[in-house]
Design a protein around this motif. Structure first.
Motif, short mmCIF file in Angstrom:
data_model
loop_
_atom_site.label_atom_id
_atom_site.label_comp_id
_atom_site.label_asym_id
_atom_site.label_seq_id
_atom_site.Cartn_x
_atom_site.Cartn_y
_atom_site.Cartn_z
N VAL A 21 0.83 -1.21 0.00
CA VAL A 21 0.00 0.00 0.00
C VAL A 21 0.87 1.27 0.00
O VAL A 21 0.45 2.32 -0.49
N LEU A 23 3.59 1.70 -1.84
CA LEU A 23 3.87 1.96 -3.26
C LEU A 23 2.59 2.41 -3.97
O LEU A 23 2.62 3.31 -4.82
N LYS A 197 3.16 -14.78 4.00
CA LYS A 197 3.83 -14.71 2.70
C LYS A 197 4.48 -16.04 2.29
O LYS A 197 4.98 -16.18 1.17
N GLY A 217 13.23 -7.60 1.42
CA GLY A 217 11.98 -7.14 2.02
C GLY A 217 12.14 -6.84 3.49
O GLY A 217 13.15 -7.16 4.11
N GLY A 241 18.11 -7.65 2.70
CA GLY A 241 17.52 -6.54 3.45
C GLY A 241 16.39 -5.88 2.68
O GLY A 241 15.98 -6.35 1.61
N PHE A 242 15.89 -4.78 3.23
CA PHE A 242 14.82 -4.02 2.58
C PHE A 242 15.45 -2.97 1.68
O PHE A 242 16.29 -2.18 2.12
N TRP A 264 -2.03 -16.46 2.22
CA TRP A 264 -3.32 -15.78 2.33
C TRP A 264 -3.80 -15.37 0.94
O TRP A 264 -3.07 -15.50 -0.05
N GLU A 266 -3.87 -12.99 -1.42
CA GLU A 266 -3.14 -11.75 -1.70
C GLU A 266 -4.10 -10.80 -2.39
O GLU A 266 -4.73 -11.16 -3.39
N GLY A 269 -0.67 -7.86 -4.96
CA GLY A 269 0.69 -8.35 -5.11
C GLY A 269 1.45 -7.41 -6.02
O GLY A 269 1.72 -7.73 -7.18
N ASN A 270 1.78 -6.20 -5.48
CA ASN A 270 2.51 -5.24 -6.32
C ASN A 270 3.83 -5.81 -6.83
O ASN A 270 4.28 -5.46 -7.92
N VAL A 271 4.43 -6.71 -6.06
CA VAL A 271 5.72 -7.26 -6.49
C VAL A 271 5.61 -8.02 -7.81
O VAL A 271 6.58 -8.11 -8.56
N GLU A 274 5.87 -5.45 -10.58
CA GLU A 274 7.23 -4.88 -10.58
C GLU A 274 8.18 -5.86 -11.27
O GLU A 274 9.06 -5.48 -12.03
N1 UDP Z 1 9.43 -3.85 -1.44
C1 UDP Z 1 10.43 -2.88 -1.40
N2 UDP Z 1 11.70 -3.26 -1.09
C2 UDP Z 1 12.04 -4.55 -0.87
C3 UDP Z 1 11.02 -5.54 -0.96
C4 UDP Z 1 9.72 -5.15 -1.25
O1 UDP Z 1 10.17 -1.70 -1.60
O2 UDP Z 1 13.21 -4.83 -0.59
C5 UDP Z 1 8.04 -3.41 -1.70
C6 UDP Z 1 7.54 -3.76 -3.07
O3 UDP Z 1 7.90 -2.76 -3.99
C7 UDP Z 1 6.02 -3.81 -2.87
C8 UDP Z 1 5.86 -4.11 -1.39
O4 UDP Z 1 7.18 -4.06 -0.81
O5 UDP Z 1 5.43 -2.58 -3.18
C9 UDP Z 1 5.20 -5.43 -1.13
O6 UDP Z 1 3.89 -5.31 -1.54
P1 UDP Z 1 2.92 -6.48 -2.00
O7 UDP Z 1 1.71 -5.83 -2.61
O8 UDP Z 1 3.62 -7.46 -2.85
O9 UDP Z 1 2.51 -7.22 -0.65
P2 UDP Z 1 1.97 -6.70 0.79
O10 UDP Z 1 3.18 -6.40 1.62
O11 UDP Z 1 1.12 -5.49 0.54
O12 UDP Z 1 1.19 -7.83 1.35
#
Ligand code: UDP
Length: 352
Positions: A21, A23, A197, A217, A241-242, A264, A266, A269-271, A274
């Motif tokens: 959310v 992003l 996840k 992440g 890492g993140f 769950w 999802e 799933g923005n990933v 991406e």
């Molecule tokens: N993400 C990031 N850096 C990382 C790993 C993940 O910015 O090292 C972001 C990714 O761009 C995405 C979000 O984490 O926007 C994960 O969102 P997703 O919709 O896949 O799942 P949610 O966490 O909302 O369940």
């Protein structure tokens, strides 16, 4: 329109604690600014938004993420809650805005909807998790038709009021994701490291195939992560890492595929998008948002949920997927201007 965006209250923007959310909020803000709308973002202290919009940072205790709570759990509020303070701010300034847009999956903003004078829109970023939340969101959509936006139909169907939700999809600024035609050997896994996840299944799969796996992440549940490491001490995994979007896509785009192993439903799933934007196919459990994104056999493989052998079979069939087809799909379905126009229409309808 003059819009006040109220961010998730589980973490500052840019921390990754809010998941996808964060992003989504950024992308919607960018798309709507391009369309000429004025946006102010209210978010927890320490938030960062790489966009020239006004941001109001609010201090206070963060909210517990809804996905860590049980279905029958009552709503919890910490002392000095950032959520309460953000909405107190919204109450004071509401007259300056046409719409208040809520991005938090929390009870309070829904409850406040009929008490505020300015119309509210809610972007619901997860599926049904909690009975009290289902009740309050249902009450809001009954009283304010059209005010509940979701990502996907599959997500909407987890709620009793599925037909009243507006499915908005998602979108990306594609210029931030570089296409990579020739990958290296590694696979990738992206997301919050948290039980819903299902990271352990991706680790089990690469442990078997001996394919390197890069993991990026927010480390949300340390005990969960330590258990995975202890269960697969020799797995060829690397936790990086993140990362920021820029850093993340530099690593992601060189990977052979993204593994998505959600336990769950999802919401989206923005990933996934991406990854496709970089030309990286996705092997995902056929559950939730990924089933609406991945074209099975074209841009990745949808496999039986919770099946590690299914993931392994997907890895072995990766050569059948064209990386160009992945990028093409995202350009066609998830370009930011198209997404922005859909969100704009959703908001405009609330002012009719
Ligand atoms: N993400 C990031 N850096 C990382 C790993 C993940 O910015 O090292 C972001 C990714 O761009 C995405 C979000 O984490 O926007 C994960 O969102 P997703 O919709 O896949 O799942 P949610 O966490 O909302 O369940």
């Amino acid at each position: 329109m003059k819009l006040l965006f109220l961010s998730t209250s589980v973490g500052p923007l840019g921390s990754g604690l809010g998941g996808g959310v964060e992003l989504t909020l950024l992308n919607i803000a960018q798309a709507l600014v391009t369309l000429g709308h004025q946006i102010t973002v209210v978010a927890p202290q320490g938030s960062k938004l790489p966009l020239p919009v006004e941001m109001v940072e609010i201090s206070g205790a963060l909210q517990v993420p809804a996905q860590t709570q049980t279905r029958d759990q009552p709503i919890e509020m910490p002392p000095n809650p950032v959520l309460g303070r953000m909405w107190d701010y919204a109450r004071q300034v509401q007259a300056r805005y046409d719409i208040l847009v809520n991005f938090a999956y929390d009870w309070l903003p829904f409850y406040l909807t009929p008490f505020l004078q300015t119309p509210m829109a809610h972007l619901v970023s997860m599926g049904s998790l909690n009975d009290v939340m289902d009740q309050i969101v249902g009450a809001v959509v009954d009283q304010f038709p059209g005010s509940i936006g979701v990502y996907t139909r599959t997500q909407a169907e987890t709620f009793p009021f599925a037909n009243q939700c507006v499915a908005l999809g998602s979108g990306l600024d594609l210029s931030l994701y570089e296409f990579c035609p020739e990958p290296e050997a590694s696979l990738c896994w992206l997301g919050r490291i948290s039980p819903e996840k299902g990271l352990e299944d991706a680790v089990a799969a690469v442990n078997k195939t001996r394919t390197p796996l890069k993991i990026m992440g927010q480390l949300q549940d340390v005990t969960y992560w330590e258990t995975i490491q202890a269960s697969y001490p020799n797995a060829p995994i690397q936790y990086l890492g993140f990362k920021t979007t820029q850093e993340m896509q530099e690593i992601l785009r060189k990977c052979r595929a993204l593994l998505v192993t959600s336990r769950w439903v999802e919401a989206f799933g923005n990933v996934l998008i991406e990854s496709l934007a970089c030309g990286v196919p996705v092997i995902a459990y056929a559950r939730g948002g990924p089933t609406e994104i991945i074209q099975d056999g074209q841009t990745g493989w949808l496999v039986r949920p919770d099946s590690v052998p299914g993931l392994i079979a997907g890895i072995q069939k990766l050569d059948q997927i064209s990386r160009q087809a992945c990028r093409d799909q995202v350009e066609q379905d998830y370009a930011l201007p198209v997404y922005g126009a859909r969100v704009e229409q959703w908001l405009k309808n609330l002012l009719l």
